[in-house]
Design a protein around this motif. Sequence first.
Motif, PDB file in Angstrom:
ATOM      1  N   GLU A 123       0.809  -1.221   0.000  1.00  0.00           N
ATOM      2  CA  GLU A 123       0.000   0.000   0.000  1.00  0.00           C
ATOM      3  C   GLU A 123       0.839   1.266   0.000  1.00  0.00           C
ATOM      4  O   GLU A 123       0.308   2.371  -0.176  1.00  0.00           O
ATOM      5  CB  GLU A 123      -0.916   0.012   1.223  1.00  0.00           C
ATOM      6  N   GLY A 126       0.363   3.300  -3.003  1.00  0.00           N
ATOM      7  CA  GLY A 126      -1.021   3.537  -3.371  1.00  0.00           C
ATOM      8  C   GLY A 126      -1.389   2.806  -4.655  1.00  0.00           C
ATOM      9  O   GLY A 126      -0.756   1.822  -5.039  1.00  0.00           O
ATOM     10  N   ALA A 127      -2.407   3.295  -5.328  1.00  0.00           N
ATOM     11  CA  ALA A 127      -2.817   2.702  -6.595  1.00  0.00           C
ATOM     12  C   ALA A 127      -1.863   3.158  -7.696  1.00  0.00           C
ATOM     13  O   ALA A 127      -1.481   4.327  -7.759  1.00  0.00           O
ATOM     14  CB  ALA A 127      -4.243   3.121  -6.933  1.00  0.00           C
ATOM     15  N   ALA A 134      -5.446   0.041  -4.861  1.00  0.00           N
ATOM     16  CA  ALA A 134      -4.136  -0.563  -4.574  1.00  0.00           C
ATOM     17  C   ALA A 134      -4.275  -2.066  -4.744  1.00  0.00           C
ATOM     18  O   ALA A 134      -5.069  -2.699  -4.042  1.00  0.00           O
ATOM     19  CB  ALA A 134      -3.698  -0.215  -3.151  1.00  0.00           C
TER      20      ALA A 134
END
Length: 295
Positions: A123, A126-127, A134
Amino acid sequence: MSVITDSQAEFEFIVDVLIVGAGACGLTAALAACDGGASVLVLERDKVPLGTTAMSTGLVPAAGTRIQQAAGIEDNAELFAEDLLRKSKGTADADFVRAVCAASTETIDWLSEQHGVPFSLFEAGGALPGHSRARLHGTPSRTGEELIASLHSAVESAGGDVMTSALVSELISDGKGMVTGVVIDRPDGSQERVGCHTLVLATCGFAGNPEMVADHIPELAGIMAHTHPGANGDALRWGTELGAQTADLGSYQGHGSLAAGHGLLLSWLSVSEGGFQVNAEGQRFSDESRGYSEQ
């Protein structure tokens, strides 16, 4: 590397499933075959299983996994597929993309829960660009070598065998379209013949074969290839010699973040934390924040 015809071939031994290549693809295939009750042997050209997986961060994208759910992330395979189709600007095969995205969920859950591969959600970054959630799953050290070691251990625990320093030089066919075994070259110059009921070719692609790259992806002719020596197109040559059809050989994912001369990829995390790239003259030459695929 060729296919030889020998309808009367004799083998030192025969296994149900023979897999060529002990990267993440081959070892995962071995686990599936072991779960099905087959006798399994994985052949690896190196002294230890590595492959291109070991050159990566070992992070695997998947959507809707139990690991995501535990982290409070709502995701699903359809959303994953929509993101990928949008990133590829509609050029990818939609049915294939959806099938892979659906399989990603059960694959991560299966590997972590049934075979003890210690996945957790990455994580920190993030994405990824173009992704709405994510989704990267990795082992604790976030290295491909650790992922390979975990898969290798899982295969052995499941009853599969991995034979290293075993370079497959030829496939053996019965002349009727069935592969019955392979010829293995050993470091001392000797050869062995191993028979099989099913053969899986997991030898990566052809990024390390300059002639094939120039033939199938002419825009990349002469480009630096940061890949494993085994990615020389063996499976493609064997498959076409046996009459297999091919598709999408001009598709690729390039990376613009290789520390040339050091053999190191600069991970997306360095960019997500504010890093940027300059050329030899100290000038920024692209927008790396769009993502490494886009760059």
